[in-house]
Every structure is written in C-alpha cells, then in structure tokens.
Design an enzyme around this catalytic site. Sequence first.
Site, short mmCIF file in Angstrom:
data_model
loop_
_atom_site.label_atom_id
_atom_site.label_comp_id
_atom_site.label_asym_id
_atom_site.label_seq_id
_atom_site.Cartn_x
_atom_site.Cartn_y
_atom_site.Cartn_z
N CYS A 147 45.66 -26.94 8.94
CA CYS A 147 46.01 -28.36 9.04
C CYS A 147 46.14 -28.84 10.48
O CYS A 147 46.15 -30.04 10.73
CB CYS A 147 47.31 -28.63 8.29
SG CYS A 147 47.21 -28.26 6.51
N HIS A 153 50.89 -35.10 11.11
CA HIS A 153 50.18 -34.53 9.97
C HIS A 153 50.95 -34.87 8.71
O HIS A 153 52.17 -34.70 8.64
CB HIS A 153 50.07 -33.01 10.15
CG HIS A 153 49.64 -32.28 8.92
ND1 HIS A 153 48.55 -32.66 8.17
CD2 HIS A 153 50.16 -31.18 8.30
CE1 HIS A 153 48.42 -31.84 7.14
NE2 HIS A 153 49.38 -30.93 7.21
N ASN A 185 48.55 -34.32 1.18
CA ASN A 185 48.22 -33.52 2.36
C ASN A 185 46.73 -33.20 2.31
O ASN A 185 46.29 -32.41 1.48
CB ASN A 185 49.06 -32.23 2.35
CG ASN A 185 48.76 -31.31 3.51
OD1 ASN A 185 47.79 -31.49 4.24
ND2 ASN A 185 49.58 -30.29 3.68
#
Length: 310
Positions: A112, A235, A265
């Site tokens: 990520c 994020h 996500n």
Amino acid sequence: MNVGILGIGRYVPEKVVTNHDLEKIMDTSDEWIRTRTGIAERRIADDTIDTSYMAVEASKKALEDAGISGEDIDLILVATVTPDRAFPAVACVIQEAIGAKHAAAMDLSAACAGFMYGMITAQQFIQTGTYKNVLVVGSDKLSKIVDWNDRNTAVLFGDGAGAIVMGAVSEGKGVLSFELGADGSGGKHLYQDEYVMMNGREVFKFAVRQLGDSCLRVLDKAGLTKEDVDFLVPHQANIRIMESARERLNLPQEKMSMTIEKFGNTSASSIPIAMVEELQNGRIQDGDLIILVGFGGGLTWGAVALRWGK
C-alpha cells in the site's frame, strides 16, 4: 529543479459492493464495518477487468490531464501487488497501450506504500536529469487475493487504479521533501500466501505511530511546521489510523481526504484516487501544501510534502 505532478487520473470499477451486500455472505454487519473501518462500500472489478486494464485507463486520463502523449513519457513505474501475471510487467502492458515507445517500464512492490515509492523514484530520475516525464501508476485488484470468508480482511479492500505524470514544475512547487522507510521485522504482520493475512492489532499500532511521525519529519525536512499544512491525503486504510495522523497535525476534519467510505482500501491506488476526488471537489487548490502519507506490507511507509501546482 523542482519536480511535481503535471497530470492525474483514476479508474474505479463500476460494480459497487456495499456492507449490506457483505452481510449476505459472511458474519458481519454494516455497523460493525463502519465503526471499525469507516467503510460503507467498495468497488469490485469483475472477471473481465484486471490490474493492467485499470492501470491503462487511469494512465490515459493522467496523460490527458497533463496535455501530453504516450510518446512523451520516458519511464513508466507501476506500484502493484496484484499484477496480471509474473511477467510481462503491468508497466509494459501500459507502454504498449499508450504508445510510449520511448519509455523504459517496470513494476515495483511496496504494497500500500507502493505509490509513494514510485512517486519518489520518479522524482529522483527527473531531478538528476535522466528523464523528463515519468508516468507513475498505482493499480491493484485486491479482490482476487482476499478470502471472502474472512470478515477481518474481506471487508477492507476495493479495486482501482490511480496515475500521475511527473515532470518539472515552477520554483516552489512540487515535491519539497520526502521520507521512505521499511521495517522488515514486521513483515509477518501483513503478508500474502494464497490470501491476504493480517495481524490487525500490530498493523494498527505500527501505522498510528509511523504515519504521524513521518508527516512531522517531512515537514521538518522542508523547513515547515504543521501550521503550514493545507491538506492531508493519507492512505485510505482505516478511519481510526487516518484520524490519528490528522490529530498529530492538528488539522480540522475538513482538511483531510476521506474517500475510504466510498472506495475502501485500494492499496497502492488509494492516494491518487483520493487526490482526484479532492481536486474534483475543489478541496485542493493551486499553491496548497499537501502531505501525502502511506504505509503497507513489508512493513513499508512513505510521506511527501508537496506544493500543489505546475
């Protein structure tokens, strides 16, 4: 030379999967998911859409926004943990699709945090004069590596892609400072064998500590303070983690991007997807000081202080 973002684009699949949809296939509820993650729905790609397709679509939009063609791109960097196959790289698929016949192309993996790694790799290549225009893409189809029987992970993730074109910008704009980091000793807390496996408690502790700290460090490197920050794009992993970073910077809620409710996500694509959302909403303006910060498996993290504009 100042290096910044010349153009940006995103792609998200049309299919929306809500928390109520997930209630029908696993032991969970809308309330359980929302209170723990902040997620209400996510986009899921069907079998006809793969990581490279999403990456190509986002790349085309970024090129259009930058006002250049594929032939103007010197390097393509794709951050992904879900490539269509081991090789060729997703970056090579993009190269052909956009006609970037002069470009080198490679994928990189930092989970990520991959978009932050790609962004700074691009910035360094441009700043040294090696390349002029670099296409950076984050694209992941996480739906193909989650166990849809595991409510602790399946509820978190969505699919999507985001892309930016990086190049020279005017003085005072672009990347002002950055930090990239890794802690391999934490790799056991977030990894993939057949499916994504996560020790949520340990990842949470790592993320809460690292996001706030790295934001403050990049500000210090740039000779700035948290009072100078106009907008935070973290994020989009978990609302509680994101709120912890916002609180460390003493920012009001309206100065932090919060797209997790709509998209979940989306791994390496979450930051550019969120940036497009905020640009469309007028919440990022020319000259704003933006902090981009992410973390991921590895464990990895990255933060950038960015003055928006060309």
